[in-house]
Design a protein around this motif. Structure first.
Motif, PDB file in Angstrom:
ATOM      1  N   GLN A 417     -24.644-102.332  36.915  1.00  0.00           N
ATOM      2  CA  GLN A 417     -24.644-101.191  35.836  1.00  0.00           C
ATOM      3  C   GLN A 417     -26.124-100.914  35.067  1.00  0.00           C
ATOM      4  O   GLN A 417     -26.609-102.395  34.827  1.00  0.00           O
ATOM      5  CB  GLN A 417     -23.411-101.000  34.901  1.00  0.00           C
ATOM      6  CG  GLN A 417     -22.354-100.854  35.544  1.00  0.00           C
ATOM      7  CD  GLN A 417     -21.032-101.015  34.721  1.00  0.00           C
ATOM      8  OE1 GLN A 417     -21.324-101.497  33.541  1.00  0.00           O
ATOM      9  NE2 GLN A 417     -19.907-100.950  35.215  1.00  0.00           N
ATOM     10  N   ALA A 418     -26.656-100.041  34.884  1.00  0.00           N
ATOM     11  CA  ALA A 418     -27.929 -99.901  34.015  1.00  0.00           C
ATOM     12  C   ALA A 418     -27.641-100.604  32.894  1.00  0.00           C
ATOM     13  O   ALA A 418     -26.755-100.746  32.035  1.00  0.00           O
ATOM     14  CB  ALA A 418     -28.313 -98.436  33.814  1.00  0.00           C
ATOM     15  N   ILE A 419     -28.753-101.324  32.045  1.00  0.00           N
ATOM     16  CA  ILE A 419     -28.554-102.015  31.089  1.00  0.00           C
ATOM     17  C   ILE A 419     -28.737-101.099  29.778  1.00  0.00           C
ATOM     18  O   ILE A 419     -29.647-100.369  29.768  1.00  0.00           O
ATOM     19  CB  ILE A 419     -29.802-103.025  30.882  1.00  0.00           C
ATOM     20  CG1 ILE A 419     -29.888-104.021  31.692  1.00  0.00           C
ATOM     21  CG2 ILE A 419     -29.884-103.829  29.336  1.00  0.00           C
ATOM     22  CD1 ILE A 419     -28.653-105.014  31.956  1.00  0.00           C
ATOM     23  N   ALA A 420     -27.996-101.070  28.759  1.00  0.00           N
ATOM     24  CA  ALA A 420     -27.519-100.471  27.715  1.00  0.00           C
ATOM     25  C   ALA A 420     -28.334-101.267  26.505  1.00  0.00           C
ATOM     26  O   ALA A 420     -27.566-102.273  26.041  1.00  0.00           O
ATOM     27  CB  ALA A 420     -26.265 -99.830  27.518  1.00  0.00           C
ATOM     28  N   SER A 421     -29.297-100.897  25.887  1.00  0.00           N
ATOM     29  CA  SER A 421     -29.854-101.507  24.854  1.00  0.00           C
ATOM     30  C   SER A 421     -30.889-100.785  23.857  1.00  0.00           C
ATOM     31  O   SER A 421     -31.207 -99.749  24.318  1.00  0.00           O
ATOM     32  CB  SER A 421     -30.709-102.671  25.400  1.00  0.00           C
ATOM     33  OG  SER A 421     -31.475-103.494  24.334  1.00  0.00           O
ATOM     34  N   ASP A 422     -31.032-101.232  22.798  1.00  0.00           N
ATOM     35  CA  ASP A 422     -31.917-100.496  21.684  1.00  0.00           C
ATOM     36  C   ASP A 422     -32.929-101.518  21.352  1.00  0.00           C
ATOM     37  O   ASP A 422     -33.580-101.381  20.437  1.00  0.00           O
ATOM     38  CB  ASP A 422     -31.043-100.188  20.424  1.00  0.00           C
ATOM     39  CG  ASP A 422     -30.487-101.049  19.709  1.00  0.00           C
ATOM     40  OD1 ASP A 422     -30.441-102.013  20.166  1.00  0.00           O
ATOM     41  OD2 ASP A 422     -29.763-100.677  18.579  1.00  0.00           O
ATOM     42  N   ILE A 423     -32.871-102.546  21.895  1.00  0.00           N
ATOM     43  CA  ILE A 423     -34.106-103.828  21.820  1.00  0.00           C
ATOM     44  C   ILE A 423     -35.204-103.135  22.132  1.00  0.00           C
ATOM     45  O   ILE A 423     -35.610-102.136  23.092  1.00  0.00           O
ATOM     46  CB  ILE A 423     -33.870-105.016  22.524  1.00  0.00           C
ATOM     47  CG1 ILE A 423     -32.412-105.616  22.246  1.00  0.00           C
ATOM     48  CG2 ILE A 423     -35.108-105.724  22.557  1.00  0.00           C
ATOM     49  CD1 ILE A 423     -32.106-106.821  22.957  1.00  0.00           C
ATOM     50  N   PRO A 424     -36.298-103.170  21.162  1.00  0.00           N
ATOM     51  CA  PRO A 424     -37.624-102.626  21.542  1.00  0.00           C
ATOM     52  C   PRO A 424     -38.147-103.282  23.157  1.00  0.00           C
ATOM     53  O   PRO A 424     -38.557-104.313  23.302  1.00  0.00           O
ATOM     54  CB  PRO A 424     -38.481-102.926  20.518  1.00  0.00           C
ATOM     55  CG  PRO A 424     -37.897-103.392  19.487  1.00  0.00           C
ATOM     56  CD  PRO A 424     -36.443-103.801  20.111  1.00  0.00           C
ATOM     57  N   THR A 425     -38.280-102.192  24.075  1.00  0.00           N
ATOM     58  CA  THR A 425     -38.704-102.591  25.382  1.00  0.00           C
ATOM     59  C   THR A 425     -39.901-101.801  25.862  1.00  0.00           C
ATOM     60  O   THR A 425     -40.054-100.704  26.006  1.00  0.00           O
ATOM     61  CB  THR A 425     -37.450-102.380  26.182  1.00  0.00           C
ATOM     62  OG1 THR A 425     -36.435-102.969  25.842  1.00  0.00           O
ATOM     63  CG2 THR A 425     -37.717-102.909  27.742  1.00  0.00           C
ATOM     64  N   LEU A 426     -40.771-102.503  26.509  1.00  0.00           N
ATOM     65  CA  LEU A 426     -41.893-101.970  27.130  1.00  0.00           C
ATOM     66  C   LEU A 426     -41.913-101.995  28.733  1.00  0.00           C
ATOM     67  O   LEU A 426     -41.715-103.287  28.997  1.00  0.00           O
ATOM     68  CB  LEU A 426     -43.342-102.583  26.616  1.00  0.00           C
ATOM     69  CG  LEU A 426     -44.577-102.266  27.170  1.00  0.00           C
ATOM     70  CD1 LEU A 426     -44.956-100.993  26.849  1.00  0.00           C
ATOM     71  CD2 LEU A 426     -45.590-103.320  26.672  1.00  0.00           C
ATOM     72  N   LEU A 427     -42.176-100.907  29.297  1.00  0.00           N
ATOM     73  CA  LEU A 427     -42.001-101.025  30.876  1.00  0.00           C
ATOM     74  C   LEU A 427     -43.063-100.738  31.266  1.00  0.00           C
ATOM     75  O   LEU A 427     -43.902 -99.872  30.932  1.00  0.00           O
ATOM     76  CB  LEU A 427     -40.816-100.231  31.239  1.00  0.00           C
ATOM     77  CG  LEU A 427     -39.388-100.556  30.878  1.00  0.00           C
ATOM     78  CD1 LEU A 427     -39.097 -99.646  29.655  1.00  0.00           C
ATOM     79  CD2 LEU A 427     -38.507-100.133  31.997  1.00  0.00           C
ATOM     80  N   MET A 445     -34.743 -97.139  32.850  1.00  0.00           N
ATOM     81  CA  MET A 445     -35.065 -96.478  31.414  1.00  0.00           C
ATOM     82  C   MET A 445     -33.620 -95.930  31.101  1.00  0.00           C
ATOM     83  O   MET A 445     -33.494 -95.234  29.981  1.00  0.00           O
ATOM     84  CB  MET A 445     -36.072 -95.545  31.321  1.00  0.00           C
ATOM     85  CG  MET A 445     -37.366 -96.247  31.423  1.00  0.00           C
ATOM     86  SD  MET A 445     -37.863 -96.640  29.558  1.00  0.00           S
ATOM     87  CE  MET A 445     -38.090 -94.952  29.016  1.00  0.00           C
ATOM     88  N   GLU A 446     -32.753 -95.542  32.249  1.00  0.00           N
ATOM     89  CA  GLU A 446     -31.427 -94.821  32.005  1.00  0.00           C
ATOM     90  C   GLU A 446     -30.682 -94.876  30.565  1.00  0.00           C
ATOM     91  O   GLU A 446     -30.407 -94.056  30.013  1.00  0.00           O
ATOM     92  CB  GLU A 446     -30.439 -94.989  33.233  1.00  0.00           C
ATOM     93  CG  GLU A 446     -29.195 -94.180  32.909  1.00  0.00           C
ATOM     94  CD  GLU A 446     -28.378 -94.380  34.095  1.00  0.00           C
ATOM     95  OE1 GLU A 446     -26.910 -94.054  34.051  1.00  0.00           O
ATOM     96  OE2 GLU A 446     -28.670 -95.063  35.166  1.00  0.00           O
ATOM     97  N   LYS A 447     -30.621 -96.194  30.328  1.00  0.00           N
ATOM     98  CA  LYS A 447     -29.875 -96.413  28.875  1.00  0.00           C
ATOM     99  C   LYS A 447     -30.474 -97.260  27.965  1.00  0.00           C
ATOM    100  O   LYS A 447     -29.960 -97.910  26.890  1.00  0.00           O
ATOM    101  CB  LYS A 447     -28.613 -97.032  29.160  1.00  0.00           C
ATOM    102  CG  LYS A 447     -27.639 -96.326  30.272  1.00  0.00           C
ATOM    103  CD  LYS A 447     -25.957 -96.961  30.478  1.00  0.00           C
ATOM    104  CE  LYS A 447     -25.107 -95.911  31.392  1.00  0.00           C
ATOM    105  NZ  LYS A 447     -23.905 -96.770  31.374  1.00  0.00           N
ATOM    106  N   LEU A 448     -31.765 -97.527  28.152  1.00  0.00           N
ATOM    107  CA  LEU A 448     -32.597 -97.875  27.237  1.00  0.00           C
ATOM    108  C   LEU A 448     -33.117 -96.995  26.015  1.00  0.00           C
ATOM    109  O   LEU A 448     -34.140 -96.204  26.235  1.00  0.00           O
ATOM    110  CB  LEU A 448     -33.822 -98.623  27.963  1.00  0.00           C
ATOM    111  CG  LEU A 448     -33.441 -99.764  28.892  1.00  0.00           C
ATOM    112  CD1 LEU A 448     -34.838-100.347  29.496  1.00  0.00           C
ATOM    113  CD2 LEU A 448     -32.607-100.862  28.170  1.00  0.00           C
ATOM    114  N   THR A 449     -32.476 -97.231  24.843  1.00  0.00           N
ATOM    115  CA  THR A 449     -32.837 -96.069  23.736  1.00  0.00           C
ATOM    116  C   THR A 449     -34.103 -96.362  22.969  1.00  0.00           C
ATOM    117  O   THR A 449     -34.403 -95.563  22.178  1.00  0.00           O
ATOM    118  CB  THR A 449     -31.621 -95.847  22.730  1.00  0.00           C
ATOM    119  OG1 THR A 449     -31.229 -97.338  22.366  1.00  0.00           O
ATOM    120  CG2 THR A 449     -30.284 -95.427  23.873  1.00  0.00           C
TER     121      THR A 449
END
Length: 536
Positions: A417-427, A445-449
């Motif tokens: 399952q896609a990772i769901a997170s609000d941690i600041p993330t740079l891809l 990016m699907e569930k990275l807010t």
């Protein structure tokens, strides 16, 4: 296997996996990606996991300053705390300005199967700005480097240049490899390793970690985000492998990268003039080697001595594939293809020599990860699409035989399952990446807010090593936010000019200049290794 402390002298890891065994296990290790795992529920780390510890100072190859190094003892099977113990080794590259911060950056290597510590020099160069104010931690993941490496030791091997890979029985050789290992290989999956990582964090006393994962390391970073979010400050995913994706889908990425290098040469005036039939020449050599291997005598690219070459389709296409990973080596591909079409395989053997060490991959660990976490979720649809190209078909054939022997438990379906997170993330994705294309970054990016995804138009695999991406990582670590990060600097053209022959390189014409015919005298390490045999 070495389980003690690092000696306070330069650490060197002697190669233990013979080329014969590498060929036999043949897990198309150049995938350089992916990892799910065996446990479905979030993990908690019990205090007894981190027992006997050792700490010391050491030197690491390629670095002149002393580092902090050590190891912790953890159960090989985390569910059997009193069972067999293994040592997990780490190195801390201390901050230049020691401010006593409670945060550090954990740099996670790729593969799966690469040692983070053996890549210390590269991590140090890339993370120089981060190190101004933050410690950088390198952990040899279980099964790699100094952490109970899953390698196979053989009694000898023929010249790898003379080997015909089709002579090996993958199932038989994989069983021999498994029989040699003093380990329960089912415990060398990603989530078991994740618990080790968290044990090292606890042992070192950091409250939070900034994560940098490259390639397969991005999978480990995402797992850390999911299972230990309270201990993660920021995340950088470089060459992104989304949780939803199986590594076996890499065949399409490789085919795409081949098309892009042919297209780039065609769109470049001087390269096109020098190699006007590049696509046809590639198809010609591929067709000839599909029919039969070609045997000849060449100069060994590592010794300069005359040696037999058995040029197979596997060597040819595998060498070109590995060349796609680096911008400088990628520039050699048109010349190498052109020479091969004329029967001269010396340039190809130069490219092949660059990858004969297996990219530092611990093959047993690689098999444990892929067989548990990718092969098991091979759907009929994915199998059909993977069969559409050469590399996909080869991976299917190899894994079908080797994974039957390795016998890894399947990951839980929820693992993908896609990772769901609000941690600041740079891809970060490279447009020319032959392993993890930009579309994989979008999938993650699907569930990275609270994330931003930048695509570097001229980068291949590992954007931060090739561009200003390292500056963006430092900015993320300092600010703890992605909102103000601007990826415009990634648009700088870092392409290496194509080599027109064995000793010269052409300059790419700019929009304002007429066609340039001046030839650069610059000679890169890649050129020396790939095109000219070394003298004894």
């Amino acid at each position: 296997m070495h389980h003690g402390m690092y000696s306070p002298r330069k650490m060197r890891v002697e190669p233990t996996l013979t080329l014969r065994k590498k060929v036999a296990l043949a897990v198309v290790i150049w995938a350089a990606v992916l990892i799910p795992s065996v446990h479905a529920l979030p993990l908690t780390l019990s205090a007894p996991t981190s027992v006997n510890t050792t700490d010391n100072s050491c030197y690491v190859d390629g670095l002149s300053e002393r580092m902090n190094c050590g190891s912790i003892s953890v159960p090989e099977n985390h569910d059997l705390a009193e069972g067999k113990q293994i040592q997990i080794h780490y190195v801390v590259m201390p901050a230049i300005k020691n401010s006593g911060k409670s945060e550090a950056l954990l740099a996670i290597a790729g593969g799966p199967g690469q040692s983070a510590i053996e890549n210390a020099q590269g991590f140090n160069q890339m993370l120089t700005k981060v190190r101004q104010s933050h410690d950088v931690i390198l952990i040899d993941q279980r099964g790699t480097g100094q952490s109970n490496p899953l390698q196979c030791i053989g009694d000898g091997f023929e010249s790898p240049l003379a080997i015909n890979e089709s002579d090996f029985d993958t199932r038989v050789e994989t069983q021999k490899c498994l029989d040699e290992l003093d380990a329960d290989v089912t415990q060398y999956d990603s989530l078991s390793a994740l618990r080790d990582f968290e044990a090292v964090r606890q042992h070192l006393g950091y409250q939070k970690l900034h994560l940098y994962g490259v390639s397969y390391g991005t999978r480990m970073a995402q797992l850390y985000m999911r299972d230990y979010p309270e201990h993660v400050a920021t995340v950088t995913l470089d060459g992104v492998v989304p949780m939803q994706q199986s590594v076996l889908a890499i065949g399409d990425a490789i085919a795409r990268a081949f098309d892009l290098v042919i297209q780039d040469c065609s769109n470049n005036t001087l390269c096109h003039n020098q190699f006007p039939e590049l696509a046809a020449e590639l198809a010609q050599v591929d067709s000839e080697l599909t029919h039969a291997a070609k045997i000849s005598t060449i100069a060994d690219p590592t010794t300069g001595e005359a040696t037999q070459l058995t040029m197979t389709r596997s060597k040819f296409k595998g060498s070109l594939r590995m060349a796609l990973y680096s911008p400088s080596v990628r520039a050699l591909i048109p010349h190498a293809i052109h020479q091969a079409s004329k029967g001269n395989f010396q340039p190809i053997t130069g490219l092949y020599a660059m990858s004969m060490d297996g990219a530092g991959i611990a093959m047993g660990m690689h098999a444990s990860v892929v067989c548990a976490e990718d092969w098991q979720r091979l759907t009929p649809q994915l199998r059909a699409s993977t069969n559409n190209n050469y590399f996909g078909r080869e991976m299917l054939k190899t894994f079908e035989q080797s994974c039957a022997v390795w016998n890894m438990p399947a990951v839980d379906s929820s693992f993908s399952q896609a990772i769901a997170s609000d941690i600041p993330t740079l891809l970060l994705s490279g447009e020319l990446d032959p392993a993890t294309p930009p579309s994989w970054g979008e999938m993650a990016m699907e569930k990275l807010t609270n994330a931003k995804h930048f695509v570097a138009p001229y980068a291949t695999h590992g954007v931060a090593y090739q561009s200003c991406g390292n500056n963006l990582i430092a900015e993320l670590v300092e600010k703890g936010a992605v909102s103000d990060i601007d990826g415009e600097c990634l648009n700088k053209d870092i392409r290496r000019n194509f080599y027109l022959n064995a000793s010269t390189v052409e300059a790419i014409p700019s929009d304002t200049e007429q066609e340039q015919t001046a030839l650069s005298e610059e000679s890169s390490l890649s050129q020396e290794t790939a095109l000219s045999p070394k003298k004894p």
